[in-house]
Scaffold this motif. Structure first.
Motif, PDB file in Angstrom:
ATOM      1  N   SER A 365       1.908   0.707  -2.417  1.00  0.00           N
ATOM      2  CA  SER A 365       1.730   0.986  -0.983  1.00  0.00           C
ATOM      3  C   SER A 365       0.321   0.634  -0.543  1.00  0.00           C
ATOM      4  O   SER A 365      -0.605   0.523  -1.360  1.00  0.00           O
ATOM      5  CB  SER A 365       2.012   2.464  -0.706  1.00  0.00           C
ATOM      6  N   GLU A 395       9.981   5.585   0.656  1.00  0.00           N
ATOM      7  CA  GLU A 395       9.626   4.345   1.361  1.00  0.00           C
ATOM      8  C   GLU A 395       8.106   4.218   1.419  1.00  0.00           C
ATOM      9  O   GLU A 395       7.392   5.199   1.683  1.00  0.00           O
ATOM     10  CB  GLU A 395      10.206   4.373   2.774  1.00  0.00           C
ATOM     11  N   ASP A 397       4.612   1.490   2.537  1.00  0.00           N
ATOM     12  CA  ASP A 397       4.205   0.484   3.531  1.00  0.00           C
ATOM     13  C   ASP A 397       3.575  -0.727   2.866  1.00  0.00           C
ATOM     14  O   ASP A 397       2.730  -1.405   3.456  1.00  0.00           O
ATOM     15  CB  ASP A 397       3.242   1.106   4.539  1.00  0.00           C
ATOM     16  N   GLY A 400       6.574  -4.994  -0.027  1.00  0.00           N
ATOM     17  CA  GLY A 400       8.026  -5.036  -0.165  1.00  0.00           C
ATOM     18  C   GLY A 400       8.495  -6.152  -1.071  1.00  0.00           C
ATOM     19  O   GLY A 400       7.706  -6.909  -1.648  1.00  0.00           O
ATOM     20  N   ARG A 445      14.544  -3.346   1.990  1.00  0.00           N
ATOM     21  CA  ARG A 445      13.282  -3.432   2.734  1.00  0.00           C
ATOM     22  C   ARG A 445      13.261  -2.345   3.802  1.00  0.00           C
ATOM     23  O   ARG A 445      14.236  -2.150   4.534  1.00  0.00           O
ATOM     24  CB  ARG A 445      13.125  -4.814   3.367  1.00  0.00           C
ATOM     25  N   GLY A 446      12.162  -1.616   3.896  1.00  0.00           N
ATOM     26  CA  GLY A 446      12.040  -0.533   4.845  1.00  0.00           C
ATOM     27  C   GLY A 446      11.694  -1.008   6.242  1.00  0.00           C
ATOM     28  O   GLY A 446      11.481  -2.205   6.493  1.00  0.00           O
ATOM     29  N   GLY A 450       7.825  -2.421   3.815  1.00  0.00           N
ATOM     30  CA  GLY A 450       7.652  -2.092   2.414  1.00  0.00           C
ATOM     31  C   GLY A 450       8.977  -1.889   1.701  1.00  0.00           C
ATOM     32  O   GLY A 450      10.060  -2.114   2.260  1.00  0.00           O
ATOM     33  N   LEU A 451       8.876  -1.439   0.455  1.00  0.00           N
ATOM     34  CA  LEU A 451      10.075  -1.217  -0.344  1.00  0.00           C
ATOM     35  C   LEU A 451      10.671   0.147   0.002  1.00  0.00           C
ATOM     36  O   LEU A 451       9.960   1.145   0.114  1.00  0.00           O
ATOM     37  CB  LEU A 451       9.737  -1.276  -1.839  1.00  0.00           C
ATOM     38  N   LYS A 452      11.970   0.179   0.151  1.00  0.00           N
ATOM     39  CA  LYS A 452      12.696   1.415   0.469  1.00  0.00           C
ATOM     40  C   LYS A 452      13.705   1.674  -0.646  1.00  0.00           C
ATOM     41  O   LYS A 452      14.624   0.880  -0.861  1.00  0.00           O
ATOM     42  CB  LYS A 452      13.406   1.285   1.812  1.00  0.00           C
TER      43      LYS A 452
END
Length: 465
Positions: A365, A395, A397, A400, A445-446, A450-452
Protein backbone atom coordinates in the motif's frame (compact mmCIF):
# COMPACT_ATOMS: atom_id res chain seq x y z
CA UNK A 1 -41.68 -33.68 -8.72
CA UNK A 2 -40.20 -35.28 -5.60
CA UNK A 3 -41.58 -34.02 -2.30
CA UNK A 4 -38.68 -33.94 0.14
CA UNK A 5 -40.65 -32.97 3.24
CA UNK A 6 -41.85 -35.94 5.32
CA UNK A 7 -44.65 -33.80 6.75
CA UNK A 8 -45.79 -32.78 3.26
CA UNK A 9 -45.69 -36.40 2.07
CA UNK A 10 -47.77 -37.69 4.98
CA UNK A 11 -50.24 -34.82 4.69
CA UNK A 12 -50.57 -35.38 0.94
CA UNK A 13 -51.12 -39.13 1.31
CA UNK A 14 -53.61 -38.59 4.15
CA UNK A 15 -55.47 -36.01 2.07
CA UNK A 16 -55.61 -38.23 -1.01
CA UNK A 17 -56.71 -41.26 1.00
CA UNK A 18 -59.38 -39.27 2.85
CA UNK A 19 -60.69 -37.80 -0.42
CA UNK A 20 -60.87 -41.23 -2.11
CA UNK A 21 -62.41 -42.84 0.96
CA UNK A 22 -65.06 -40.12 1.34
CA UNK A 23 -65.98 -40.28 -2.37
CA UNK A 24 -66.35 -44.07 -2.20
CA UNK A 25 -68.39 -43.81 1.00
CA UNK A 26 -70.64 -41.16 -0.55
CA UNK A 27 -71.27 -43.25 -3.67
CA UNK A 28 -71.92 -46.47 -1.73
CA UNK A 29 -74.24 -44.85 0.82
CA UNK A 30 -76.13 -42.98 -1.92
CA UNK A 31 -76.60 -46.20 -3.89
CA UNK A 32 -77.75 -48.11 -0.81
CA UNK A 33 -80.18 -45.37 0.17
CA UNK A 34 -81.55 -45.18 -3.38
CA UNK A 35 -82.23 -48.92 -3.35
CA UNK A 36 -83.82 -48.67 0.08
CA UNK A 37 -86.01 -45.74 -0.97
CA UNK A 38 -87.15 -47.55 -4.12
CA UNK A 39 -87.90 -50.70 -2.11
CA UNK A 40 -89.89 -48.68 0.44
CA UNK A 41 -91.81 -46.98 -2.36
CA UNK A 42 -92.63 -50.36 -3.92
CA UNK A 43 -93.80 -51.68 -0.55
CA UNK A 44 -96.01 -48.62 -0.10
CA UNK A 45 -97.64 -49.16 -3.50
CA UNK A 46 -98.19 -52.85 -2.68
CA UNK A 47 -99.88 -51.95 0.59
CA UNK A 48 -102.10 -49.39 -1.14
CA UNK A 49 -102.90 -51.96 -3.83
CA UNK A 50 -104.20 -54.48 -1.29
CA UNK A 51 -106.15 -51.74 0.51
CA UNK A 52 -107.95 -51.10 -2.77
CA UNK A 53 -108.54 -54.84 -3.27
CA UNK A 54 -110.08 -55.15 0.20
CA UNK A 55 -112.35 -52.16 -0.46
CA UNK A 56 -113.92 -53.39 -3.75
CA UNK A 57 -116.83 -55.82 -4.00
CA UNK A 58 -119.49 -56.87 -6.58
CA UNK A 59 -122.92 -55.41 -5.86
CA UNK A 60 -126.35 -56.96 -6.33
CA UNK A 61 -126.60 -55.29 -9.71
CA UNK A 62 -123.36 -56.99 -10.84
CA UNK A 63 -121.43 -53.74 -10.68
CA UNK A 64 -118.13 -52.93 -8.99
CA UNK A 65 -118.72 -51.16 -5.71
CA UNK A 66 -116.43 -49.63 -3.08
CA UNK A 67 -114.77 -46.42 -2.03
CA UNK A 68 -111.17 -47.10 -0.98
CA UNK A 69 -109.89 -44.84 1.81
CA UNK A 70 -106.12 -44.84 1.37
CA UNK A 71 -105.39 -42.01 3.80
CA UNK A 72 -103.53 -39.94 1.20
CA UNK A 73 -105.04 -36.76 -0.22
CA UNK A 74 -102.98 -37.10 -3.38
CA UNK A 75 -105.40 -39.84 -4.57
CA UNK A 76 -108.16 -37.22 -4.60
CA UNK A 77 -106.18 -34.37 -6.17
CA UNK A 78 -106.02 -34.25 -9.99
CA UNK A 79 -102.90 -34.82 -12.05
CA UNK A 80 -100.74 -35.86 -9.08
CA UNK A 81 -99.61 -39.20 -10.47
CA UNK A 82 -101.21 -41.02 -7.51
CA UNK A 83 -104.08 -43.12 -8.85
CA UNK A 84 -105.97 -46.34 -8.25
CA UNK A 85 -107.87 -48.16 -11.01
CA UNK A 86 -110.16 -51.25 -10.95
CA UNK A 87 -111.07 -52.77 -14.32
CA UNK A 88 -113.25 -55.88 -14.89
CA UNK A 89 -111.74 -58.75 -16.84
CA UNK A 90 -113.12 -61.25 -19.31
CA UNK A 91 -116.93 -61.49 -19.56
CA UNK A 92 -117.41 -59.39 -16.49
CA UNK A 93 -118.80 -56.25 -18.07
CA UNK A 94 -119.01 -53.91 -15.10
CA UNK A 95 -118.05 -50.26 -15.21
CA UNK A 96 -114.39 -49.60 -14.18
CA UNK A 97 -113.68 -47.65 -11.02
CA UNK A 98 -110.82 -45.15 -10.49
CA UNK A 99 -109.67 -42.46 -8.10
CA UNK A 100 -110.85 -38.91 -8.58
CA UNK A 101 -107.23 -37.83 -9.19
CA UNK A 102 -107.20 -39.72 -12.51
CA UNK A 103 -110.26 -38.01 -13.95
CA UNK A 104 -111.37 -39.34 -17.34
CA UNK A 105 -107.86 -40.37 -18.43
CA UNK A 106 -106.27 -43.77 -18.06
CA UNK A 107 -102.85 -45.42 -17.82
CA UNK A 108 -101.70 -47.74 -20.57
CA UNK A 109 -101.26 -51.38 -19.61
CA UNK A 110 -98.14 -53.15 -21.01
CA UNK A 111 -98.40 -56.71 -22.24
CA UNK A 112 -97.63 -59.59 -19.93
CA UNK A 113 -94.83 -60.62 -22.28
CA UNK A 114 -93.06 -57.31 -21.74
CA UNK A 115 -93.73 -57.08 -18.00
CA UNK A 116 -94.55 -60.53 -16.56
CA UNK A 117 -96.08 -61.18 -13.15
CA UNK A 118 -93.86 -62.37 -10.34
CA UNK A 119 -94.44 -65.43 -8.15
CA UNK A 120 -96.94 -63.43 -6.03
CA UNK A 121 -98.86 -62.59 -9.20
CA UNK A 122 -97.80 -58.94 -9.01
CA UNK A 123 -95.99 -56.79 -11.43
CA UNK A 124 -94.46 -53.34 -11.19
CA UNK A 125 -93.62 -51.16 -14.13
CA UNK A 126 -92.70 -47.49 -14.69
CA UNK A 127 -94.63 -45.45 -17.19
CA UNK A 128 -95.96 -41.95 -17.85
CA UNK A 129 -99.53 -40.80 -17.26
CA UNK A 130 -101.50 -38.50 -19.50
CA UNK A 131 -100.14 -35.46 -17.63
CA UNK A 132 -96.47 -36.32 -18.13
CA UNK A 133 -95.85 -37.61 -14.62
CA UNK A 134 -93.32 -40.40 -14.31
CA UNK A 135 -95.12 -43.02 -12.24
CA UNK A 136 -94.56 -46.53 -10.94
CA UNK A 137 -97.59 -48.85 -11.25
CA UNK A 138 -98.32 -51.83 -8.99
CA UNK A 139 -100.73 -54.28 -10.63
CA UNK A 140 -102.43 -57.58 -9.86
CA UNK A 141 -105.54 -59.54 -10.95
CA UNK A 142 -108.00 -60.88 -8.37
CA UNK A 143 -111.06 -63.19 -8.60
CA UNK A 144 -113.86 -61.41 -6.71
CA UNK A 145 -116.53 -64.11 -6.23
CA UNK A 146 -117.34 -67.76 -6.57
CA UNK A 147 -118.64 -67.22 -10.11
CA UNK A 148 -115.08 -66.51 -11.27
CA UNK A 149 -115.60 -62.86 -11.99
CA UNK A 150 -112.22 -61.07 -11.80
CA UNK A 151 -110.81 -57.58 -12.01
CA UNK A 152 -107.44 -55.92 -12.63
CA UNK A 153 -106.28 -53.68 -9.77
CA UNK A 154 -103.68 -51.00 -10.31
CA UNK A 155 -102.19 -48.39 -7.99
CA UNK A 156 -99.64 -45.81 -9.16
CA UNK A 157 -97.31 -43.43 -7.32
CA UNK A 158 -95.35 -40.47 -8.61
CA UNK A 159 -91.64 -41.36 -8.86
CA UNK A 160 -90.65 -37.70 -8.38
CA UNK A 161 -91.24 -38.27 -4.67
CA UNK A 162 -88.55 -40.94 -4.63
CA UNK A 163 -86.20 -38.89 -6.82
CA UNK A 164 -86.52 -35.76 -4.67
CA UNK A 165 -86.05 -37.83 -1.52
CA UNK A 166 -82.89 -39.44 -2.90
CA UNK A 167 -81.54 -36.10 -4.15
CA UNK A 168 -82.18 -34.43 -0.80
CA UNK A 169 -80.51 -37.25 1.10
CA UNK A 170 -77.54 -37.24 -1.29
CA UNK A 171 -77.12 -33.48 -1.00
CA UNK A 172 -77.19 -33.59 2.80
CA UNK A 173 -74.85 -36.58 2.79
CA UNK A 174 -72.31 -34.79 0.61
CA UNK A 175 -72.44 -31.67 2.78
CA UNK A 176 -71.95 -33.76 5.91
CA UNK A 177 -69.06 -35.70 4.37
CA UNK A 178 -67.36 -32.52 3.12
CA UNK A 179 -67.59 -30.98 6.59
CA UNK A 180 -66.39 -34.24 8.13
CA UNK A 181 -63.58 -34.50 5.58
CA UNK A 182 -62.35 -30.95 6.21
CA UNK A 183 -62.44 -31.47 9.97
CA UNK A 184 -60.72 -34.85 9.56
CA UNK A 185 -57.95 -33.28 7.48
CA UNK A 186 -57.44 -30.59 10.11
CA UNK A 187 -57.32 -33.17 12.89
CA UNK A 188 -55.05 -35.44 10.82
CA UNK A 189 -52.76 -32.50 10.03
CA UNK A 190 -52.50 -31.55 13.69
CA UNK A 191 -51.89 -35.19 14.64
CA UNK A 192 -49.19 -35.56 11.98
CA UNK A 193 -47.49 -32.32 12.99
CA UNK A 194 -47.64 -33.35 16.63
CA UNK A 195 -46.34 -36.83 15.81
CA UNK A 196 -43.43 -35.47 13.75
CA UNK A 197 -42.54 -32.75 16.23
CA UNK A 198 -39.78 -34.89 17.81
CA UNK A 199 -37.98 -34.79 14.46
CA UNK A 200 -38.15 -31.00 14.49
CA UNK A 201 -36.90 -31.02 18.09
CA UNK A 202 -34.01 -33.26 17.06
CA UNK A 203 -33.20 -30.91 14.18
CA UNK A 204 -33.17 -27.89 16.50
CA UNK A 205 -30.99 -29.77 18.98
CA UNK A 206 -28.55 -30.64 16.18
CA UNK A 207 -28.63 -27.01 15.04
CA UNK A 208 -27.65 -25.90 18.54
CA UNK A 209 -24.69 -28.29 18.33
CA UNK A 210 -23.75 -26.90 14.93
CA UNK A 211 -23.92 -23.34 16.21
CA UNK A 212 -21.72 -24.23 19.16
CA UNK A 213 -24.32 -23.59 21.88
CA UNK A 214 -24.04 -27.14 23.24
CA UNK A 215 -21.72 -30.08 22.63
CA UNK A 216 -24.29 -32.90 22.49
CA UNK A 217 -27.89 -33.47 21.46
CA UNK A 218 -30.00 -32.74 24.50
CA UNK A 219 -33.67 -33.36 25.23
CA UNK A 220 -36.28 -36.06 25.74
CA UNK A 221 -37.12 -37.92 22.52
CA UNK A 222 -39.51 -40.82 21.76
CA UNK A 223 -38.12 -44.31 21.31
CA UNK A 224 -38.13 -44.08 17.49
CA UNK A 225 -35.95 -40.94 17.55
CA UNK A 226 -33.89 -41.75 20.63
CA UNK A 227 -31.74 -44.29 18.77
CA UNK A 228 -30.94 -41.62 16.15
CA UNK A 229 -29.91 -39.09 18.82
CA UNK A 230 -27.72 -41.72 20.52
CA UNK A 231 -25.92 -42.40 17.23
CA UNK A 232 -25.54 -38.67 16.55
CA UNK A 233 -24.04 -38.09 20.00
CA UNK A 234 -21.67 -41.00 19.39
CA UNK A 235 -20.65 -39.41 16.07
CA UNK A 236 -20.10 -36.04 17.76
CA UNK A 237 -17.96 -37.68 20.45
CA UNK A 238 -16.00 -39.51 17.76
CA UNK A 239 -15.39 -36.27 15.85
CA UNK A 240 -14.28 -34.56 19.04
CA UNK A 241 -11.77 -37.33 19.73
CA UNK A 242 -10.50 -37.08 16.15
CA UNK A 243 -10.00 -33.34 16.57
CA UNK A 244 -8.12 -33.75 19.83
CA UNK A 245 -5.96 -36.53 18.42
CA UNK A 246 -5.20 -34.47 15.29
CA UNK A 247 -4.27 -31.45 17.39
CA UNK A 248 -1.97 -33.53 19.53
CA UNK A 249 -0.30 -35.07 16.48
CA UNK A 250 0.07 -31.66 14.86
CA UNK A 251 1.69 -30.33 18.01
CA UNK A 252 4.06 -33.28 18.21
CA UNK A 253 5.03 -32.97 14.55
CA UNK A 254 5.48 -29.21 14.78
CA UNK A 255 7.66 -29.64 17.85
CA UNK A 256 9.77 -32.34 16.19
CA UNK A 257 10.39 -30.15 13.09
CA UNK A 258 10.93 -26.94 14.99
CA UNK A 259 14.42 -27.76 16.24
CA UNK A 260 15.86 -29.09 12.91
CA UNK A 261 14.65 -26.02 11.04
CA UNK A 262 16.05 -23.71 13.75
CA UNK A 263 19.40 -25.50 13.48
CA UNK A 264 19.43 -25.01 9.71
CA UNK A 265 18.65 -21.31 10.10
CA UNK A 266 21.38 -20.94 12.74
CA UNK A 267 23.97 -22.78 10.66
CA UNK A 268 23.13 -20.59 7.70
CA UNK A 269 24.72 -17.64 9.53
CA UNK A 270 28.11 -19.44 9.56
CA UNK A 271 28.17 -20.01 5.84
CA UNK A 272 29.40 -17.64 3.18
CA UNK A 273 26.83 -15.05 2.21
CA UNK A 274 25.65 -16.60 -1.09
CA UNK A 275 25.27 -20.07 0.45
CA UNK A 276 23.80 -18.66 3.66
CA UNK A 277 21.13 -16.77 1.75
CA UNK A 278 20.14 -19.88 -0.19
CA UNK A 279 19.97 -22.06 2.98
CA UNK A 280 18.10 -19.37 4.93
CA UNK A 281 15.51 -18.71 2.22
CA UNK A 282 14.94 -22.39 1.57
CA UNK A 283 14.66 -23.17 5.30
CA UNK A 284 12.12 -20.39 5.75
CA UNK A 285 10.19 -21.66 2.75
CA UNK A 286 10.34 -25.19 4.16
CA UNK A 287 9.12 -23.92 7.52
CA UNK A 288 6.20 -22.09 5.91
CA UNK A 289 5.28 -25.04 3.71
CA UNK A 290 5.38 -27.52 6.60
CA UNK A 291 3.20 -25.20 8.65
CA UNK A 292 0.79 -24.83 5.74
CA UNK A 293 0.37 -28.59 5.28
CA UNK A 294 0.07 -29.12 9.02
CA UNK A 295 -2.69 -26.51 9.09
CA UNK A 296 -4.50 -28.24 6.24
CA UNK A 297 -4.36 -31.58 8.06
CA UNK A 298 -5.63 -29.99 11.26
CA UNK A 299 -8.46 -28.16 9.47
CA UNK A 300 -9.49 -31.32 7.60
CA UNK A 301 -9.65 -33.19 10.90
CA UNK A 302 -11.79 -30.63 12.72
CA UNK A 303 -13.82 -29.13 9.88
CA UNK A 304 -16.72 -31.56 10.18
CA UNK A 305 -16.94 -31.32 13.95
CA UNK A 306 -19.05 -28.16 13.57
CA UNK A 307 -17.94 -26.98 17.02
CA UNK A 308 -15.26 -24.36 16.20
CA UNK A 309 -16.24 -20.72 16.20
CA UNK A 310 -14.47 -17.39 16.62
CA UNK A 311 -15.89 -13.91 17.11
CA UNK A 312 -14.65 -11.79 14.21
CA UNK A 313 -14.48 -8.34 15.77
CA UNK A 314 -11.93 -8.85 18.63
CA UNK A 315 -9.61 -10.96 16.45
CA UNK A 316 -9.57 -8.38 13.64
CA UNK A 317 -9.14 -5.48 16.05
CA UNK A 318 -6.12 -7.22 17.56
CA UNK A 319 -4.61 -7.82 14.10
CA UNK A 320 -5.19 -4.17 13.15
CA UNK A 321 -3.45 -2.98 16.34
CA UNK A 322 -0.44 -5.17 15.53
CA UNK A 323 -0.27 -3.86 11.96
CA UNK A 324 -0.47 -0.25 13.18
CA UNK A 325 2.50 -0.80 15.48
CA UNK A 326 4.50 -2.51 12.73
CA UNK A 327 3.58 0.11 10.11
CA UNK A 328 3.19 3.43 11.93
CA UNK A 329 3.49 5.40 8.71
CA UNK A 330 0.32 3.85 7.28
CA UNK A 331 -3.36 4.10 8.25
CA UNK A 332 -5.51 1.02 8.90
CA UNK A 333 -9.32 1.23 8.91
CA UNK A 334 -11.64 -1.46 10.30
CA UNK A 335 -15.35 -1.29 9.43
CA UNK A 336 -17.64 -3.89 11.10
CA UNK A 337 -21.02 -3.61 9.33
CA UNK A 338 -22.83 -6.00 11.69
CA UNK A 339 -21.68 -6.45 15.26
CA UNK A 340 -21.35 -9.88 16.84
CA UNK A 341 -20.48 -11.85 13.69
CA UNK A 342 -19.16 -15.32 14.47
CA UNK A 343 -16.87 -17.34 12.19
CA UNK A 344 -17.16 -21.13 12.19
CA UNK A 345 -13.35 -21.43 12.20
CA UNK A 346 -10.51 -21.90 14.61
CA UNK A 347 -9.10 -18.57 15.82
CA UNK A 348 -5.60 -19.33 14.58
CA UNK A 349 -6.95 -20.00 11.07
CA UNK A 350 -8.75 -16.65 11.08
CA UNK A 351 -5.57 -14.93 12.24
CA UNK A 352 -3.48 -16.70 9.60
CA UNK A 353 -5.75 -15.92 6.64
CA UNK A 354 -6.56 -12.30 7.51
CA UNK A 355 -3.05 -11.70 8.88
CA UNK A 356 -1.46 -12.78 5.58
CA UNK A 357 -3.79 -10.44 3.67
CA UNK A 358 -2.99 -7.54 6.03
CA UNK A 359 0.76 -8.14 5.72
CA UNK A 360 0.49 -8.24 1.95
CA UNK A 361 -1.67 -5.08 1.87
CA UNK A 362 0.67 -3.21 4.25
CA UNK A 363 3.69 -4.24 2.17
CA UNK A 364 2.26 -2.89 -1.11
CA UNK A 365 0.00 0.00 0.00
CA UNK A 366 0.92 3.66 -0.34
CA UNK A 367 -0.79 5.20 2.69
CA UNK A 368 -3.77 3.19 3.92
CA UNK A 369 -5.40 -0.24 4.21
CA UNK A 370 -9.14 -0.70 4.70
CA UNK A 371 -10.82 -3.81 6.17
CA UNK A 372 -14.60 -4.32 5.89
CA UNK A 373 -16.56 -7.13 7.57
CA UNK A 374 -20.22 -7.89 6.72
CA UNK A 375 -22.68 -10.78 6.36
CA UNK A 376 -22.63 -12.43 2.95
CA UNK A 377 -24.55 -14.86 0.76
CA UNK A 378 -23.39 -18.47 0.47
CA UNK A 379 -20.66 -18.97 -2.16
CA UNK A 380 -21.54 -20.94 -5.26
CA UNK A 381 -20.97 -24.67 -4.95
CA UNK A 382 -21.17 -24.89 -1.15
CA UNK A 383 -22.89 -27.89 0.40
CA UNK A 384 -25.54 -25.74 2.15
CA UNK A 385 -24.79 -27.12 5.63
CA UNK A 386 -24.01 -23.68 7.10
CA UNK A 387 -26.68 -21.02 6.91
CA UNK A 388 -24.52 -17.94 7.71
CA UNK A 389 -21.51 -16.57 5.84
CA UNK A 390 -19.21 -13.64 6.53
CA UNK A 391 -17.35 -11.55 3.97
CA UNK A 392 -14.02 -9.92 4.90
CA UNK A 393 -12.63 -7.42 2.37
CA UNK A 394 -9.02 -6.19 2.64
CA UNK A 395 -8.25 -3.33 0.24
CA UNK A 396 -5.12 -1.19 -0.16
CA UNK A 397 -4.28 1.90 -2.19
CA UNK A 398 -1.20 0.44 -3.80
CA UNK A 399 -0.50 -0.14 -7.51
CA UNK A 400 -2.73 -3.24 -7.66
CA UNK A 401 -2.46 -6.18 -10.07
CA UNK A 402 -3.86 -6.93 -13.49
CA UNK A 403 -5.76 -10.23 -14.08
CA UNK A 404 -2.66 -12.10 -15.31
CA UNK A 405 -0.63 -10.93 -12.32
CA UNK A 406 -3.43 -12.02 -9.97
CA UNK A 407 -3.30 -15.55 -11.39
CA UNK A 408 0.46 -15.61 -10.98
CA UNK A 409 0.31 -14.25 -7.42
CA UNK A 410 -1.99 -17.06 -6.29
CA UNK A 411 0.54 -19.72 -7.28
CA UNK A 412 2.52 -21.25 -4.42
CA UNK A 413 5.90 -19.60 -3.86
CA UNK A 414 5.51 -16.97 -6.59
CA UNK A 415 6.60 -13.41 -5.74
CA UNK A 416 5.86 -10.60 -8.20
CA UNK A 417 8.06 -8.08 -6.33
CA UNK A 418 11.42 -9.57 -5.33
CA UNK A 419 12.42 -6.31 -3.65
CA UNK A 420 9.92 -6.93 -0.86
CA UNK A 421 10.61 -9.51 1.88
CA UNK A 422 8.57 -12.72 2.07
CA UNK A 423 8.38 -16.33 0.93
CA UNK A 424 5.65 -15.98 -1.69
CA UNK A 425 3.39 -18.42 0.19
CA UNK A 426 1.01 -16.00 1.91
CA UNK A 427 -1.76 -15.74 -0.71
CA UNK A 428 -1.62 -19.43 -1.57
CA UNK A 429 -1.94 -20.31 2.12
CA UNK A 430 -4.95 -18.01 2.39
CA UNK A 431 -6.55 -19.76 -0.58
CA UNK A 432 -5.83 -23.25 0.80
CA UNK A 433 -7.24 -22.50 4.26
CA UNK A 434 -10.31 -20.87 2.76
CA UNK A 435 -10.98 -23.84 0.49
CA UNK A 436 -10.61 -26.24 3.42
CA UNK A 437 -13.45 -24.37 5.13
CA UNK A 438 -15.48 -24.46 1.88
CA UNK A 439 -15.25 -20.69 1.57
CA UNK A 440 -14.14 -18.49 -1.32
CA UNK A 441 -11.05 -16.33 -1.87
CA UNK A 442 -10.94 -13.76 -4.66
CA UNK A 443 -8.50 -11.06 -5.74
CA UNK A 444 -9.53 -8.09 -7.85
CA UNK A 445 -8.79 -4.40 -8.38
CA UNK A 446 -10.25 -2.06 -5.77
CA UNK A 447 -12.03 1.26 -6.22
CA UNK A 448 -8.79 3.21 -5.60
CA UNK A 449 -6.81 1.04 -8.02
CA UNK A 450 -5.10 -1.09 -5.38
CA UNK A 451 -5.48 -4.78 -4.69
CA UNK A 452 -8.80 -5.90 -3.21
CA UNK A 453 -8.91 -9.29 -1.45
CA UNK A 454 -12.36 -10.78 -0.74
CA UNK A 455 -12.72 -13.61 1.76
CA UNK A 456 -16.08 -15.39 2.14
CA UNK A 457 -15.84 -17.52 5.27
CA UNK A 458 -18.35 -19.78 7.04
CA UNK A 459 -20.17 -18.18 9.96
CA UNK A 460 -22.59 -19.25 12.63
CA UNK A 461 -25.40 -17.65 14.58
CA UNK A 462 -25.01 -15.71 17.82
CA UNK A 463 -25.81 -17.54 21.04
CA UNK A 464 -29.52 -17.83 21.67
CA UNK A 465 -30.80 -15.73 24.52
Amino acid sequence: MVIRSVTARVLLLATLWSAVALVVIAVVISALYAKSAERAFTDLLRAQLYNVINSITIGDDNSLQGNPQLGDLRFSQPETGWYWIVEPLGTFAATPLSSSSLGVSNIAVPSILNVPFNNRYERFYPTYDAFGNHVLVAETEVVLDSDGRAARFRVSGNLSVVDSDIQGFTRNLYIALVVFGVLSLIVNGLAILFGLRPLADARRALERVRQGEVERLEGEFPREVQSLTVEMNALIDSNRRIVERARMQVGNLAHSLKTPIAVLLNEARLLDKPQAEVVRSQSEAMQAQVQSYLNRARIAAQRESLLARTEAEPVLERLIRVMRRLNPEKTFHLDIVTAGLLLAMEQQDVEETVGNLLENAARHSETEVRVTVAPAAAPDGTDGVRRNWVEIVVEDDGPGLNPDEIKEALKRGRRLDESKPGTGLGLSIVGEVTREYQGRFELTRGATGGLKAILTLPGTAKDAA
